[in-house]
Design an enzyme around this catalytic site. Sequence first.
Site, short mmCIF file in Angstrom:
data_model
loop_
_atom_site.label_atom_id
_atom_site.label_comp_id
_atom_site.label_asym_id
_atom_site.label_seq_id
_atom_site.Cartn_x
_atom_site.Cartn_y
_atom_site.Cartn_z
N LYS A 131 30.66 42.21 75.86
CA LYS A 131 29.77 42.51 74.72
C LYS A 131 28.55 43.26 75.27
CE LYS A 131 30.98 38.87 71.51
NZ LYS A 131 32.28 38.62 72.16
N ASP A 142 33.81 44.78 73.24
CA ASP A 142 33.94 44.08 71.96
C ASP A 142 33.11 44.77 70.88
OD1 ASP A 142 35.48 42.11 73.14
OD2 ASP A 142 33.90 40.59 73.16
N ARG A 145 41.17 48.54 70.29
CA ARG A 145 41.56 47.21 69.81
C ARG A 145 41.25 47.14 68.31
NH1 ARG A 145 37.73 42.71 71.56
NH2 ARG A 145 38.74 42.82 73.59
N LYS A 200 40.19 42.64 62.44
CA LYS A 200 39.65 42.64 61.07
C LYS A 200 38.12 42.57 61.09
CE LYS A 200 43.74 40.67 58.88
NZ LYS A 200 44.32 39.59 58.05
N ALA A 210 34.68 39.79 62.59
CA ALA A 210 34.34 38.37 62.57
C ALA A 210 32.90 38.06 62.17
CB ALA A 210 34.62 37.77 63.95
N HIS A 218 46.40 37.74 64.21
CA HIS A 218 47.39 36.65 64.14
C HIS A 218 48.14 36.70 62.83
CE1 HIS A 218 43.67 35.46 66.23
NE2 HIS A 218 44.50 35.15 67.18
C1 LIG Z 1 42.28 39.74 70.81
C2 LIG Z 1 41.25 39.69 69.75
C3 LIG Z 1 40.02 40.28 69.97
C4 LIG Z 1 39.05 40.27 68.98
N1 LIG Z 1 37.88 40.96 69.18
C5 LIG Z 1 36.98 41.03 68.18
C6 LIG Z 1 35.82 41.85 68.30
O1 LIG Z 1 35.59 42.51 69.31
N2 LIG Z 1 34.94 41.85 67.26
C7 LIG Z 1 35.16 41.14 66.10
O2 LIG Z 1 34.35 41.21 65.18
N3 LIG Z 1 36.26 40.36 65.97
C8 LIG Z 1 37.16 40.28 66.97
N4 LIG Z 1 38.29 39.51 66.81
C9 LIG Z 1 38.39 38.56 65.67
C10 LIG Z 1 39.01 39.23 64.47
O3 LIG Z 1 38.13 40.21 63.98
C11 LIG Z 1 39.32 38.20 63.35
O4 LIG Z 1 38.15 37.57 62.97
C12 LIG Z 1 40.34 37.14 63.72
O5 LIG Z 1 41.29 37.63 64.62
C13 LIG Z 1 41.07 36.63 62.48
O6 LIG Z 1 41.74 37.69 61.86
P1 LIG Z 1 43.35 37.86 61.81
O7 LIG Z 1 43.66 39.29 61.97
O8 LIG Z 1 43.97 36.97 62.79
O9 LIG Z 1 43.75 37.54 60.33
P2 LIG Z 1 43.44 36.34 59.34
O10 LIG Z 1 43.90 36.85 58.02
O11 LIG Z 1 42.04 35.86 59.47
O12 LIG Z 1 44.39 35.20 59.86
C14 LIG Z 1 45.80 35.28 59.74
C15 LIG Z 1 46.42 33.99 60.23
O13 LIG Z 1 46.12 33.83 61.62
C16 LIG Z 1 45.81 32.47 61.91
N5 LIG Z 1 44.38 32.39 62.31
C17 LIG Z 1 43.46 33.38 62.21
N6 LIG Z 1 42.27 32.99 62.72
C18 LIG Z 1 42.45 31.72 63.12
C19 LIG Z 1 41.61 30.76 63.72
N7 LIG Z 1 40.34 31.02 64.02
N8 LIG Z 1 42.13 29.55 64.03
C20 LIG Z 1 43.42 29.25 63.75
N9 LIG Z 1 44.27 30.13 63.17
C21 LIG Z 1 43.80 31.34 62.86
C22 LIG Z 1 46.08 31.70 60.65
O14 LIG Z 1 47.42 31.31 60.66
C23 LIG Z 1 45.84 32.74 59.58
O15 LIG Z 1 46.49 32.44 58.37
C24 LIG Z 1 39.29 39.57 67.76
C25 LIG Z 1 40.53 38.99 67.53
C26 LIG Z 1 41.51 39.05 68.49
C27 LIG Z 1 42.85 38.47 68.21
#
Ligand SMILES: Cc1cc2nc3c(=O)[nH]c(=O)nc-3n(C[C@H](O)[C@H](O)[C@H](O)COP(=O)(O)OP(=O)(O)OC[C@H]3O[C@@H](n4cnc5c(N)ncnc54)[C@H](O)[C@@H]3O)c2cc1C
Length: 315
Positions: free
Chosen positions: A104, A141, A191, A194, A196, A234
């Site tokens: 970061k 990030d 990368r 969505k 966070a 995910h």
């Molecule tokens: C490798 C990686 C790097 C990332 N880097 C950044 C970044 O640099 N900046 C940033 O803002 N965000 C980052 N994120 C976070 C991202 O932006 C999302 O907030 C987070 O990944 C949840 O979104 P999703 O795409 O998994 O979909 P979602 O629609 O949120 O989740 C889909 C499904 O995934 C599972 N899931 C998702 N989140 C969780 C959780 N916390 N605990 C348990 N199960 C869960 C559940 O089954 C859910 O139904 C990163 C995520 C990943 C995987």
Amino acid sequence: MNPLRPVILAAAGSGRMKNAVTRVPLTAAVVRRFVAGETRGELAPVARDLLASGRMISVDFLGEYTTEQSMANAAVAEYMSLIDDLAALEAPHTLVPAVEVSVKLSALGQSLGADGPAIATENLHKLCVKAAESRVWVTVDAEDHTTTDQTLDTVRQLHPEFPWLAVAVQTYQRSAEDRCRRLTAAGTRIRLCKGAYQEPDTVAYQRRPDVDASYLRCLNVLMRGEGYPMIASHDPSMIAATLVEAAGSRRCPGDFEFQMLYGIRDPEQRRLTEEGHALRVYLPYGTQWYGYLMRRLAERPANLAFFLRALAERG
Ligand SMILES: Cc1cc2nc3c(=O)[nH]c(=O)nc-3n(C[C@H](O)[C@H](O)[C@H](O)COP(=O)(O)OP(=O)(O)OC[C@H]3O[C@@H](n4cnc5c(N)ncnc54)[C@H](O)[C@@H]3O)c2cc1C
């Protein structure tokens, strides 16, 4: 979106809440679900196990919003030692480097006043020089939207010297698709996530279907573009769409990768790896886990329930 999301993300910025939560001894159990440990010593066996399972890793030394130069210097020193440690691990023979660090820029000094962006750029340069010697990749990030332009500027400056330097794009940002087009035209590793953070409507889509639709548009741009897409999600719909896009654009493992967070959907991580896909796990460690934990709780009400249950049991 989770209706509690804004409340939990507001708590992520509250110093009082942070003190209350981090002082409760429950933390080990809950935090360990998402964080490898507090030290490089605790990180090492977790990293080794993931690599032994065929997964790749991107290690994040937890820390953000550095307010003093000395903290930024300490973060750089920790990353230097981390890269040494990671380079010494036995990594699987993968088509692309199996080991990466995630950084970061706010931890490297980006928010240190007017000179902050230049300090962060210089610090990132130091890390990239070290990483290049060690066959370790680096991804920057994406943080809250106030840092986006500066972060992209830093990556643009260093990209000619380190073409493997990657940056995250958040599809909740309204400008994400346009950003993907520009970055992929330059051949950047991107990368796609969505997003966070809690962002205003003027900057970011607020409704899940809009964020997902933006993700799918960006995915299409990246999979058909010049860069190396890293699909960080995910979400089963995004994973399925990636496989369709990969077939349509004739991308094979080595041309793109999946990414997931440590502790989330572990069986799915293993399944994709066993099917021959490249998959990298984002693996955080360090004592500054509070903001990271809060963002994970905000993503899923079930995580919050798990956290509160642990609190009640230990309390
Ligand atoms: C490798 C990686 C790097 C990332 N880097 C950044 C970044 O640099 N900046 C940033 O803002 N965000 C980052 N994120 C976070 C991202 O932006 C999302 O907030 C987070 O990944 C949840 O979104 P999703 O795409 O998994 O979909 P979602 O629609 O949120 O989740 C889909 C499904 O995934 C599972 N899931 C998702 N989140 C969780 C959780 N916390 N605990 C348990 N199960 C869960 C559940 O089954 C859910 O139904 C990163 C995520 C990943 C995987």
